[in-house]
Design an enzyme around this catalytic site. Structure first.
Site, mmCIF file in Angstrom:
data_model
loop_
_atom_site.group_PDB
_atom_site.id
_atom_site.type_symbol
_atom_site.label_atom_id
_atom_site.label_comp_id
_atom_site.label_asym_id
_atom_site.label_seq_id
_atom_site.Cartn_x
_atom_site.Cartn_y
_atom_site.Cartn_z
ATOM 1 N N SER A 171 0.856 -1.191 0.000
ATOM 2 C CA SER A 171 0.000 0.000 0.000
ATOM 3 C C SER A 171 0.891 1.239 0.000
ATOM 4 C CB SER A 171 -0.963 -0.027 1.195
ATOM 5 O OG SER A 171 -1.890 1.043 1.111
ATOM 6 N N HIS A 197 -2.604 -1.100 -3.488
ATOM 7 C CA HIS A 197 -3.769 -0.226 -3.308
ATOM 8 C C HIS A 197 -3.611 1.013 -4.179
ATOM 9 C CE1 HIS A 197 -4.313 -1.980 1.023
ATOM 10 N NE2 HIS A 197 -4.761 -2.805 0.088
ATOM 11 N N ASP A 293 -4.418 -4.710 5.902
ATOM 12 C CA ASP A 293 -4.813 -5.564 4.781
ATOM 13 C C ASP A 293 -3.669 -6.506 4.422
ATOM 14 O OD1 ASP A 293 -6.350 -6.582 2.682
ATOM 15 O OD2 ASP A 293 -5.518 -5.128 1.254
#
Length: 350
Positions: A171, A197, A293
Site C-alpha cells: 500500500s 492499493h 490488509d
C-alpha cells in the site's frame, strides 16, 4: 492539548484550496496553516510556516508540481501527498512524483458522484496522517535502473520451471517498493501476482512503468489469463485479483465484489485464494503500507504451507501492514527491501 499536524495546501485552484482546507480542518488532529496558489508562494510559506505535511497539486502554472517537488526534496525534504487528476497524463505524472519522493497520492475530488465527500475527506486525512509518520525515501539517482538488476536476475535462471507462484501485497510507499523488489527478479521468474492499493485510473500506468523498467513481462490483469512463468500480473484498481484453477493450470480472476478492509483490490483476497488453491507452492510477500490488509491472508498462506516474507521496519515507508502480519505470526522471515528479492528467489529454488 495535543499538537496538531500542520498542513500546507498547494493548488492553483482557489475552489480546490478551499475544499481541501475545509476537509483537513474538520479533523481534530490537523490544521491548515496556509494555502498557496503556486510554487513560488508555497516556497515562501514553507519558510515562514514550517508545515509538517504538504498537499501538492500535480499540475500548476509557472512551475509544475514535479519540478517543485524535485527541488523541495533536494533542498528541504518533507512529507508530501500529491493531489492528481484521474487522467492517463495525471497518473503518469503522479507515479513520477512518487519516484521523486512523495509519500502518497490521492485523486482530486470529482463532481460525478463517484464517492461521497465524507469518504474522500476520510481518505485524505488518513493519507496525511500516514505521510507525517512515514520515513522519507531518497529519490533514485540518474543511474540506469536496468543496470541495478543483480547478476542473479540473468535471463536463464531456471526459476520459472519451479512450479512456485509468488503473491505480493503493498500500500503506502508500495509503488517504489514493488519496483525495487522486481528489479531483482529474473526475466524467467515464476508467475507473480501483485495487489497495490491504487485507484482504477492509475494501475495501467503503474504496470506499464514497471514493464519498462524490469526484466519480466508486466501487465495489468484482465481476468481469465493463464498464469505463466516470466509474467507479472498487477491487479486493476476496479476489482479484486484472485487465482483460480483452470483445466490446464492456474488462471487470473477478477471480482468486482465489495471492498475488503476498505480496499478493492484487497491483498487479503489475493492471499486467501493463494492459500486455498496454491498452498505449499505459494510464496507470500507483504511490503510497506498503512493498515492491516494482507495480514490475515498471509497467515492463512503460512498455515497452508507457503513461505512468507515481510518487509522490515527500517526499510518501510509505513510499517503498518508488515507489522500487523508479523505480530500475528504470519511472517516467516522479515528482511529489508534490499534483501527481499534474493530471499524470495532462494525460497523459489529451495
Amino acid at each position: 492539548m495535543p499538537i496538531k499536524t500542520r498542513v500546507l495546501v498547494v493548488d492553483d485552484s482557489a475552489l480546490m484550496r478551499g475544499l481541501l482546507s475545509q476537509m483537513i480542518n474538520l479533523a481534530p488532529d490537523m490544521e491548515v496553516v496556509g494555502a498557496a496558489p503556486d510554487a513560488q508562494s508555497a516556497r515562501e510559506m514553507i519558510k515562514v510556516l514550517n508545515p509538517d505535511v504538504l498537499t501538492l497539486d500535480v499540475q500548476m502554472p509557472k512551475m509544475d508540481g514535479l519540478e517543485f517537488l524535485e527541488r523541495l526534496m533536494r533542498l528541504r525534504p518533507m512529507p508530501v501527498v500529491m493531489v492528481s487528476s484521474f487522467t492517463e497524463a495525471g497518473s503518469d505524472t503522479t507515479l513520477k512524483a512518487l519516484e521523486l519522493g512523495a509519500i502518497d497520492f490521492i485523486g482530486k475530488p470529482r463532481a460525478d458522484g463517484g464517492r461521497s465527500v465524507e469518504n474522500y475527506a476520510e481518505e485524505l486525512v488518513e493519507k496525511i496522517r500516514a505521510a507525517k509518520a512515514a520515513r522519507l525515501r531518497r529519490a533514485m539517482t540518474g543511474n540506469s535502473v536496468r543496470a541495478a538488476t543483480p547478476a542473479s536476475a540473468s535471463p536463464k535462471s531456471g526459476l520459472g520451471a519451479s512450479g512456485k507462484i509468488i503473491f505480493v501485497g503493498a500500500s503506502t510507499g508500495g509503488t517504489e517498493a514493488i519496483k525495487d523488489f522486481l528489479l531483482g527478479i529474473p526475466a524467467d521468474c515464476p508467475p507473480i501476482l501483485i495487489v497495490q492499493h491504487m485507484p482504477e485510473a492509475f494501475t495501467a500506468s503503474f504496470a506499464r512503468r514497471l514493464d519498462s523498467l524490469c526484466a519480466p513481462r508486466i501487465i495489468e490483469a484482465k481476468g481469465n489469463e493463464k498464469v505463466e512463468p516470466g509474467t507479472i500480473y498487477v491487479a486493476p484498481g476496479h476489482s479484486h485479483l484472485l487465482i483460480r484453477r483452470g483445466t490446464a493450470g492456474f488462471l487470473t480472476e477478477l471480482a468486482a465484489t465489495p471492498p475488503v478492509n476498505r480496499h478493492r483490490p484487497a491483498v487479503d483476497v489475493l492471499f486467501d485464494s493463494a492459500a486455498t488453491l496454491v498452498g505449499r507452492k505459494a510464496i507470500g510477500v507483504i511490503l510497506t503500507g498503512m493498515g492491516k490488509d494482507g495480514a490475515q491472508g498471509l497467515l492463512r498462506m503460512r498455515q497452508a504451507g507457503a513461505r512468507t516474507f515481510g518487509q522490515d521496519e527500517s526499510s518501510c515507508v509505513v510499517y503498518g501492514m508488515p507489522r500487523e502480519a508479523f505480530l500475528i505470526g504470519a511472517v516467516e522471515e522479515q528482511c529489508s527491501l534490499d534483501e527481499m528479492a534474493r530471499r524470495v528467489l532462494g525460497a523459489v529454488s529451495a
